[in-house]
Design a protein around this motif. Sequence first.
Motif, PDB file in Angstrom:
ATOM      1  N   ASN A   1       0.857  -1.195   0.000  1.00 41.84           N
ATOM      2  CA  ASN A   1       0.000   0.000   0.000  1.00 41.84           C
ATOM      3  C   ASN A   1       0.893   1.245   0.000  1.00 41.84           C
ATOM      4  O   ASN A   1       0.900   2.001   0.967  1.00 41.84           O
ATOM      5  CB  ASN A   1      -0.931  -0.006   1.210  1.00 41.84           C
ATOM      6  N   PRO A   2       1.644   1.459  -1.079  1.00 40.41           N
ATOM      7  CA  PRO A   2       2.622   2.558  -1.065  1.00 40.41           C
ATOM      8  C   PRO A   2       1.962   3.939  -1.042  1.00 40.41           C
ATOM      9  O   PRO A   2       0.987   4.188  -1.745  1.00 40.41           O
ATOM     10  CB  PRO A   2       3.405   2.349  -2.360  1.00 40.41           C
ATOM     11  N   ILE A   3       2.503   4.797  -0.185  1.00 39.45           N
ATOM     12  CA  ILE A   3       2.132   6.212  -0.168  1.00 39.45           C
ATOM     13  C   ILE A   3       3.414   7.034  -0.119  1.00 39.45           C
ATOM     14  O   ILE A   3       4.463   6.540   0.275  1.00 39.45           O
ATOM     15  CB  ILE A   3       1.188   6.592   0.998  1.00 39.45           C
ATOM     16  N   THR A   4       3.318   8.268  -0.539  1.00 40.29           N
ATOM     17  CA  THR A   4       4.486   9.144  -0.557  1.00 40.29           C
ATOM     18  C   THR A   4       4.832   9.550   0.873  1.00 40.29           C
ATOM     19  O   THR A   4       3.979  10.075   1.594  1.00 40.29           O
ATOM     20  CB  THR A   4       4.203  10.388  -1.414  1.00 40.29           C
ATOM     21  N   PRO A   5       6.075   9.313   1.309  1.00 44.30           N
ATOM     22  CA  PRO A   5       6.477   9.696   2.662  1.00 44.30           C
ATOM     23  C   PRO A   5       6.326  11.202   2.890  1.00 44.30           C
ATOM     24  O   PRO A   5       6.574  12.012   1.991  1.00 44.30           O
ATOM     25  CB  PRO A   5       7.954   9.286   2.726  1.00 44.30           C
ATOM     26  N   GLY A   6       5.953  11.563   4.112  1.00 44.86           N
ATOM     27  CA  GLY A   6       5.796  12.972   4.469  1.00 44.86           C
ATOM     28  C   GLY A   6       7.062  13.781   4.261  1.00 44.86           C
ATOM     29  O   GLY A   6       7.010  14.944   3.865  1.00 44.86           O
ATOM     30  N   VAL A   7       8.207  13.178   4.500  1.00 46.77           N
ATOM     31  CA  VAL A   7       9.466  13.896   4.304  1.00 46.77           C
ATOM     32  C   VAL A   7       9.672  14.230   2.824  1.00 46.77           C
ATOM     33  O   VAL A   7      10.233  15.280   2.497  1.00 46.77           O
ATOM     34  CB  VAL A   7      10.657  13.092   4.895  1.00 46.77           C
ATOM     35  N   ILE A   8       9.188  13.375   1.922  1.00 46.92           N
ATOM     36  CA  ILE A   8       9.297  13.650   0.484  1.00 46.92           C
ATOM     37  C   ILE A   8       8.312  14.746   0.086  1.00 46.92           C
ATOM     38  O   ILE A   8       8.636  15.616  -0.731  1.00 46.92           O
ATOM     39  CB  ILE A   8       9.080  12.368  -0.348  1.00 46.92           C
ATOM     40  N   LEU A   9       7.120  14.738   0.665  1.00 44.80           N
ATOM     41  CA  LEU A   9       6.162  15.821   0.398  1.00 44.80           C
ATOM     42  C   LEU A   9       6.728  17.151   0.887  1.00 44.80           C
ATOM     43  O   LEU A   9       6.608  18.173   0.203  1.00 44.80           O
ATOM     44  CB  LEU A   9       4.821  15.536   1.069  1.00 44.80           C
ATOM     45  N   THR A  10       7.359  17.136   2.058  1.00 42.77           N
ATOM     46  CA  THR A  10       7.992  18.348   2.585  1.00 42.77           C
ATOM     47  C   THR A  10       9.104  18.813   1.661  1.00 42.77           C
ATOM     48  O   THR A  10       9.234  20.008   1.378  1.00 42.77           O
ATOM     49  CB  THR A  10       8.541  18.096   4.006  1.00 42.77           C
ATOM     50  N   GLU A  11       9.899  17.874   1.145  1.00 41.86           N
ATOM     51  CA  GLU A  11      10.975  18.222   0.219  1.00 41.86           C
ATOM     52  C   GLU A  11      10.422  18.833  -1.066  1.00 41.86           C
ATOM     53  O   GLU A  11      10.961  19.814  -1.579  1.00 41.86           O
ATOM     54  CB  GLU A  11      11.827  16.987  -0.111  1.00 41.86           C
ATOM     55  N   CYS A  12       9.341  18.271  -1.578  1.00 43.85           N
ATOM     56  CA  CYS A  12       8.704  18.821  -2.776  1.00 43.85           C
ATOM     57  C   CYS A  12       8.242  20.258  -2.517  1.00 43.85           C
ATOM     58  O   CYS A  12       8.471  21.149  -3.335  1.00 43.85           O
ATOM     59  CB  CYS A  12       7.532  17.928  -3.183  1.00 43.85           C
ATOM     60  N   MET A  13       7.619  20.479  -1.359  1.00 43.62           N
ATOM     61  CA  MET A  13       7.177  21.837  -1.019  1.00 43.62           C
ATOM     62  C   MET A  13       8.362  22.773  -0.871  1.00 43.62           C
ATOM     63  O   MET A  13       8.290  23.934  -1.279  1.00 43.62           O
ATOM     64  CB  MET A  13       6.337  21.824   0.260  1.00 43.62           C
ATOM     65  N   ALA A  14       9.462  22.281  -0.299  1.00 47.22           N
ATOM     66  CA  ALA A  14      10.643  23.124  -0.126  1.00 47.22           C
ATOM     67  C   ALA A  14      11.298  23.450  -1.470  1.00 47.22           C
ATOM     68  O   ALA A  14      11.697  24.592  -1.705  1.00 47.22           O
ATOM     69  CB  ALA A  14      11.652  22.441   0.798  1.00 47.22           C
TER      70      ALA A  14
END
Length: 145
Positions: free
Chosen positions: A50-63
């Motif tokens: 059940n893969p989901i995008t890690p929160g740290v990767i979402l934060t990196e994308c926003m940064a």
Amino acid sequence: MTEQQIIALLPYQEPFLFVDGLSAFSAEGITGHYTFQKNAYFYKGHFKNNPITPGVILTECMAQIGLVCLGIYMLKDELSDHTNPQIALTSSQVDFFLPVYPGEKVTVVSEKELFRFNKLKCKVKLFNENGDLVCRGRISGMIKA
């Protein structure tokens, strides 16, 4: 400065580049997007079957979109095509509301709160393809030409 010039000055490359394009940018904010590839390395094991995008990767994308791309735009008069901007994340606070799945396109909207002495602080929101708010927060960093 054009969208392509901003993206070319980013200090990232695949597989750690989370910017596909920019749709709006000014001294007050920036909007950009990224589509998470279904075979991205970080989906292996996050989570089993059940893969989901890690929160740290979402934060990196926003940064990358909301802070670094905006910072490059803000320093456009000091940068050239051969400049490698120096970037340091100084703080981030993000609240998460919805998951992002492999293959999803997200849009990042960033509003400048402060830009002084090369420190940039932004209010950043990340939306999914349906326009639902996935996460939001504040991200700060130091950017130098």
